[in-house]
Enzyme design. Structure first.
Site, short mmCIF file in Angstrom:
data_model
loop_
_atom_site.label_atom_id
_atom_site.label_comp_id
_atom_site.label_asym_id
_atom_site.label_seq_id
_atom_site.Cartn_x
_atom_site.Cartn_y
_atom_site.Cartn_z
CB SER A 253 78.93 -25.21 136.08
OG SER A 253 78.45 -26.44 136.67
CE LYS A 254 81.74 -30.61 129.41
NZ LYS A 254 82.75 -31.17 128.81
#
Ligand code: GLU
Length: 495
Positions: A253-254
């Protein structure tokens, strides 16, 4: 088989996640391998999640990667418009059609009512969010409510018995109990469709034959199938991809880094290397070859190579691959790709000189892993770092501080009086003669010189390459500085 048509259908809700880019790439490749058509469709019906600029991120990514679409915004084909918010009338028409066919119904439940049944009603199945209250209201009441302009949504009427099975190319047959399926909303009170409805209508109207998406959609797919069946439409081939993981436990995920395509580019990874690497996240080529250009993938991609095991995004592997890509570039390609990074490392004065830029590019190309390594590696050219004279000592080069001082004292007048061409090759020959005349080994001249010019134990480039790049004046300045430091160190030892 009918002509293959695939689509990439991003929701403009932010940056381009590596997982989305992989989906996009696979859709594109399936189209290209089959000489089919690749469609870009923007799924922007969820106005709450809309993020300004996210649409540009999609277009920019496609442009940067060379993934070209055949139909889509700005490339109108027979199935446009390709932006869902411009298709609202279409969804309304089909939702109403579904009501007429008895597979959907109007729901007038208020927000308050929906809130109050959340988790509270024992008649609700565990997985169901809605108690199907409006399923049973009479046609007259529906007509009256509509005439009064009461807000409504249209919900899918799920069968309460039996099972639904669908086939996924990667995961195989999946069967669900119909009674576990929620009467999901198809058309929202703002008149816009939900993703769940719009994707089915559009995939059908746009003639999509293969749907690639993340496996988070697996659980919704039976509902889509029921919609296809209700309309009597052909069901596309489903290809759900396993998640891309950061490690054995966490999804990429970012927040935990490296999930955004653009972030990777900004960190100095080459677009081609990223694309090659993500092609392999969930797909195995037939042979042992791992390096593929987009063009090659367009010929070699196979559905059989897709796998359902979660793919681990291994940044070390990407780094390695990136380094290999850099090594395979021509000097000109590398010079162009590294431009910003070279300029950042060299500072304005040196970066103003195209010859210097090309020479420095050639110097760093062999060992650069990611482009962002470059500024730090070449910063010494802009400004001589402070250094300890101990770095002049090198056993293999047969030098120590005393020999280095002797060498630099020979080098200073040499550099000042040298009348040949100031280029690495000629300087090298002249320096070898200087060493012989002074009774020194070549390394006893070259190592102290390289050290004085770089101020570093390890630096890209040899002594004469650095001389050429720095020019005579700066070379002399750095030799003098070396003499000064070595003399001070010798004096310190004598005290
Ligand atoms: N709009 C969906 C998303 O961005 C696309 C899912 C699909 O490809 O069907 O996640």
């Amino acid at each position: 088989m009918s002509q293959v048509r695939t689509r990439f259908a991003p929701s403009p809700t932010g940056y381009m996640h590596i997982g989305n880019l992989r989906t996009c790439l696979y859709e594109y490749l399936i189209a290209r391998v089959n000489k089919g058509t690749f469609v870009l469709r923007i799924e922007d019906t969820d106005q709450e999640r809309f993020v300004e600029g996210a649409m540009d991120a999609v277009f920019n990514t496609l442009k940067m990667t060379g993934i070209g679409y055949d139909e889509g915004p700005g490339k109108e084909g027979d199935c446009g418009p390709y932006i869902q918010s411009q298709r609202r009338d279409i969804y309304k028409k089909y939702a109403e059609e579904l009501v007429r066919r008895g597979h959907a119904y109007y729901c007038f439940c208020t927000k308050e009512r929906l809130e109050s049944i959340k988790g509270g009603d024992e008649n609700l199945g565990a997985a169901l969010n809605y108690d199907r209250h409006c399923r049973t209201i009479s046609q007259e009441e529906v007509a009256k409510n509509l005439a009064e302009g009461k807000p409504y949504v249209i919900r899918q009427l799920m069968p309460t018995e039996g099972t639904t099975t669908f086939t996924d190319l990667v995961y195989g047959d999946i069967t669900v109990d119909n009674k576990t399926l929620d009467d999901q909303v198809l058309l929202k009170s703002d008149g816009l469709p939900t993703y769940n409805f719009a994707n089915v209508v559009d995939d059908h109207l746009m003639g999509i034959t293969h749907v690639v998406r993340g496996n988070e959609y697996l659980s919704s797919t039976p509902k889509y199938n029921l919609l296809y069946q209700a309309f009597g439409w052909d069901i596309p081939v489903y290809i759900h991809c396993p998640p891309i993981m950061k490690d054995a436990h966490q999804k990429l995920s970012k927040r935990n880094g490296d999930a955004s395509f653009l972030d990777l580019v900004n960190k100095g990874y080459l677009v081609e290397a990223i694309l090659n690497y993500i092609a392999l996240l969930g797909w195995s080529p037939a042979g042992n070859e791992e390096f593929f250009t987009l063009k090659e993938l367009e010929e070699k991609f196979t559905l059989e190579g897709l796998s359902k095991s979660p793919a681990i995004f291994d940044i070390e592997k990407l780094k390695w691959m990136n380094g290999e890509y850099i090594r395979r570039m021509s000097p000109e390609e590398f010079r162009a790709a590294a431009d910003n990074w070279l300029r950042a490392g060299l500072g304005d004065a040196l970066a103003d000189n195209e010859a210097v830029l090309s020479k420095v590019a050639a110097l760093v190309q062999p060992r650069t892993v990611i482009l962002s390594d470059i500024p730090e590696r070449i910063g010494f050219l802009k400004e001589l770092p402070q250094y300890d004279t101990a770095i002049y000592c090198h056993k293999k080069m047969k030098t120590d501080e005393a020999i280095s001082l002797t060498s630099l004292k020979l080098l200073a007048p040499f550099a000042a009086g040298y009348s040949g061409e100031w280029v690495s090759g000629e300087l090298y020959t002249a320096l070898c003669e200087l060493a012989a005349a002074g009774g020194l080994k070549n390394s006893q001249i070259l190592w102290p010189l390289r050290t004085a010019l770089s101020g570093m134990e390890v630096s890209p480039g040899g002594a004469t390459e650095l001389m050429e790049i720095l020019g005579r004046a700066e070379t002399l300045k750095r030799i003098d500085k070396g003499i000064e430091l070595l003399e001070a160190a010798a004096a310190g030892r004598e005290e």
